[in-house]
Design a protein around this motif. Structure first.
Motif, PDB file in Angstrom:
ATOM      1  N   ALA A  45     -41.874  37.458 -19.724  1.00 26.71           N
ATOM      2  CA  ALA A  45     -42.964  36.846 -18.957  1.00 26.71           C
ATOM      3  C   ALA A  45     -43.933  36.113 -19.870  1.00 26.71           C
ATOM      4  O   ALA A  45     -44.387  35.006 -19.547  1.00 26.71           O
ATOM      5  N   ASN A  46     -44.248  36.710 -21.016  1.00 30.55           N
ATOM      6  CA  ASN A  46     -45.152  36.059 -21.972  1.00 30.55           C
ATOM      7  C   ASN A  46     -44.563  34.752 -22.484  1.00 30.55           C
ATOM      8  O   ASN A  46     -45.276  33.750 -22.589  1.00 30.55           O
ATOM      9  N   LEU A  47     -43.272  34.750 -22.785  1.00 30.62           N
ATOM     10  CA  LEU A  47     -42.633  33.542 -23.301  1.00 30.62           C
ATOM     11  C   LEU A  47     -42.615  32.434 -22.242  1.00 30.62           C
ATOM     12  O   LEU A  47     -42.943  31.284 -22.536  1.00 30.62           O
ATOM     13  N   VAL A  48     -42.257  32.778 -21.024  1.00 31.79           N
ATOM     14  CA  VAL A  48     -42.227  31.776 -19.949  1.00 31.79           C
ATOM     15  C   VAL A  48     -43.630  31.237 -19.684  1.00 31.79           C
ATOM     16  O   VAL A  48     -43.816  30.033 -19.479  1.00 31.79           O
ATOM     17  N   GLU A  49     -44.619  32.113 -19.752  1.00 31.08           N
ATOM     18  CA  GLU A  49     -46.007  31.676 -19.559  1.00 31.08           C
ATOM     19  C   GLU A  49     -46.432  30.699 -20.659  1.00 31.08           C
ATOM     20  O   GLU A  49     -47.081  29.689 -20.394  1.00 31.08           O
ATOM     21  N   GLN A  50     -46.040  30.984 -21.905  1.00 33.82           N
ATOM     22  CA  GLN A  50     -46.395  30.116 -23.040  1.00 33.82           C
ATOM     23  C   GLN A  50     -45.695  28.767 -22.971  1.00 33.82           C
ATOM     24  O   GLN A  50     -46.306  27.738 -23.225  1.00 33.82           O
ATOM     25  N   THR A  51     -44.403  28.788 -22.655  1.00 36.88           N
ATOM     26  CA  THR A  51     -43.607  27.562 -22.712  1.00 36.88           C
ATOM     27  C   THR A  51     -43.636  26.764 -21.416  1.00 36.88           C
ATOM     28  O   THR A  51     -43.329  25.581 -21.425  1.00 36.88           O
ATOM     29  N   ARG A  52     -43.959  27.450 -20.308  1.00 33.93           N
ATOM     30  CA  ARG A  52     -43.885  26.826 -18.980  1.00 33.93           C
ATOM     31  C   ARG A  52     -42.471  26.317 -18.701  1.00 33.93           C
ATOM     32  O   ARG A  52     -42.263  25.333 -18.021  1.00 33.93           O
ATOM     33  N   GLU A  53     -41.487  27.026 -19.247  1.00 33.06           N
ATOM     34  CA  GLU A  53     -40.071  26.710 -19.064  1.00 33.06           C
ATOM     35  C   GLU A  53     -39.340  27.960 -18.589  1.00 33.06           C
ATOM     36  O   GLU A  53     -39.727  29.078 -18.938  1.00 33.06           O
ATOM     37  N   PRO A  54     -38.271  27.796 -17.805  1.00 27.48           N
ATOM     38  CA  PRO A  54     -37.476  28.950 -17.388  1.00 27.48           C
ATOM     39  C   PRO A  54     -36.765  29.568 -18.590  1.00 27.48           C
ATOM     40  O   PRO A  54     -36.484  28.879 -19.585  1.00 27.48           O
ATOM     41  N   GLY A  75     -42.679  32.066 -11.246  1.00 27.31           N
ATOM     42  CA  GLY A  75     -42.632  33.499 -10.983  1.00 27.31           C
ATOM     43  C   GLY A  75     -41.365  34.004 -10.332  1.00 27.31           C
ATOM     44  O   GLY A  75     -41.228  35.203 -10.105  1.00 27.31           O
ATOM     45  N   ASN A  76     -40.404  33.125 -10.015  1.00 30.10           N
ATOM     46  CA  ASN A  76     -39.143  33.599  -9.458  1.00 30.10           C
ATOM     47  C   ASN A  76     -38.331  34.279 -10.544  1.00 30.10           C
ATOM     48  O   ASN A  76     -38.187  33.746 -11.649  1.00 30.10           O
ATOM     49  N   SER A  77     -37.818  35.456 -10.223  1.00 25.62           N
ATOM     50  CA  SER A  77     -37.069  36.216 -11.215  1.00 25.62           C
ATOM     51  C   SER A  77     -35.813  36.806 -10.593  1.00 25.62           C
ATOM     52  O   SER A  77     -35.693  36.898  -9.374  1.00 25.62           O
ATOM     53  N   TRP A  78     -34.901  37.196 -11.442  1.00 23.66           N
ATOM     54  CA  TRP A  78     -33.717  37.927 -10.987  1.00 23.66           C
ATOM     55  C   TRP A  78     -33.217  38.796 -12.127  1.00 23.66           C
ATOM     56  O   TRP A  78     -33.541  38.568 -13.295  1.00 23.66           O
ATOM     57  N   ALA A 108     -30.873  30.225  -7.665  1.00 22.73           N
ATOM     58  CA  ALA A 108     -32.243  29.726  -7.535  1.00 22.73           C
ATOM     59  C   ALA A 108     -32.839  29.420  -8.904  1.00 22.73           C
ATOM     60  O   ALA A 108     -33.528  28.410  -9.080  1.00 22.73           O
ATOM     61  N   TRP A 109     -32.574  30.282  -9.882  1.00 18.92           N
ATOM     62  CA  TRP A 109     -33.070  30.060 -11.245  1.00 18.92           C
ATOM     63  C   TRP A 109     -32.517  28.754 -11.797  1.00 18.92           C
ATOM     64  O   TRP A 109     -33.249  27.937 -12.350  1.00 18.92           O
ATOM     65  N   SER A 110     -31.211  28.567 -11.636  1.00 21.02           N
ATOM     66  CA  SER A 110     -30.575  27.342 -12.132  1.00 21.02           C
ATOM     67  C   SER A 110     -31.167  26.101 -11.485  1.00 21.02           C
ATOM     68  O   SER A 110     -31.447  25.107 -12.162  1.00 21.02           O
ATOM     69  N   ALA A 111     -31.350  26.153 -10.176  1.00 22.04           N
ATOM     70  CA  ALA A 111     -31.927  25.005  -9.468  1.00 22.04           C
ATOM     71  C   ALA A 111     -33.334  24.721  -9.977  1.00 22.04           C
ATOM     72  O   ALA A 111     -33.695  23.568 -10.218  1.00 22.04           O
TER      73      ALA A 111
END
Length: 150
Positions: A45-54, A75-78, A108-111
């Motif tokens: 979560a920290n990494l995604v928040e920093q990078t704004r990338e999936p 915020g979508n996760s699996w 959904a993540w891929s899309a």
């Protein structure tokens, strides 16, 4: 760890709580795959928040079983599990990792990542078995549609 960072990935990962960061392979379109030894509870979560990338992360148990976590900036996760047959031998409760929600989450993540996934290949990686979970992890990256993944 697989993501498309906007900065130096190792530095971003350390700041997010990852340790033992090792080799990085750069795929097409700036997607990067990096090995690491350990991650904190909120590292993804920290990494995604920093990078704004999936990002998608696979943590391995003795190279036999892979635990998948993926997250998008919105915020979508699996979650998923690789090498289910081997997981049984570790007495991992498979009911905690249902296949259909994982397939739907992966699609959904891929899309959200702007990729073109292969639904059947995703399902095969989540239900298949291999001598090492890393083989299924590589197949998952291809199935998710990561450009240049092999």
């Amino acid at each position: 760890m697989t993501t498309r960072p906007t900065g130096e990935l190792h530095q971003l990962m350390r700041a997010a709580g990852f340790t033992g960061i090792d080799d990085t392979e750069t795929l097409a379109e700036n997607w990067q795959v990096t090995d690491f030894a350990d991650a904190g509870r909120r590292s993804l979560a920290n990494l995604v928040e920093q990078t704004r990338e999936p990002a998608v992360m696979v943590s391995f148990l003795d190279s036999d079983v892979g635990f998948i976590e993926a997250l998008t900036p919105d915020g979508n996760s699996w979650e998923g599990l690789l090498n289910r047959e081997m997981a049984k031998s570790y007495e991992i409760p498979l009911e905690h990792f249902p296949i259909e929600p994982a397939v739907a989450g992966a699609l959904a993540w891929s899309a959200a990542a702007g990729l073109t996934p292969d639904e059947e290949a995703i399902r095969q990686t989540l239900t298949g078995s291999a001598p090492f979970a890393t083989e299924l992890s590589s197949a998952l990256l291809v199935a998710l549609g990561l450009p240049g993944a092999t």
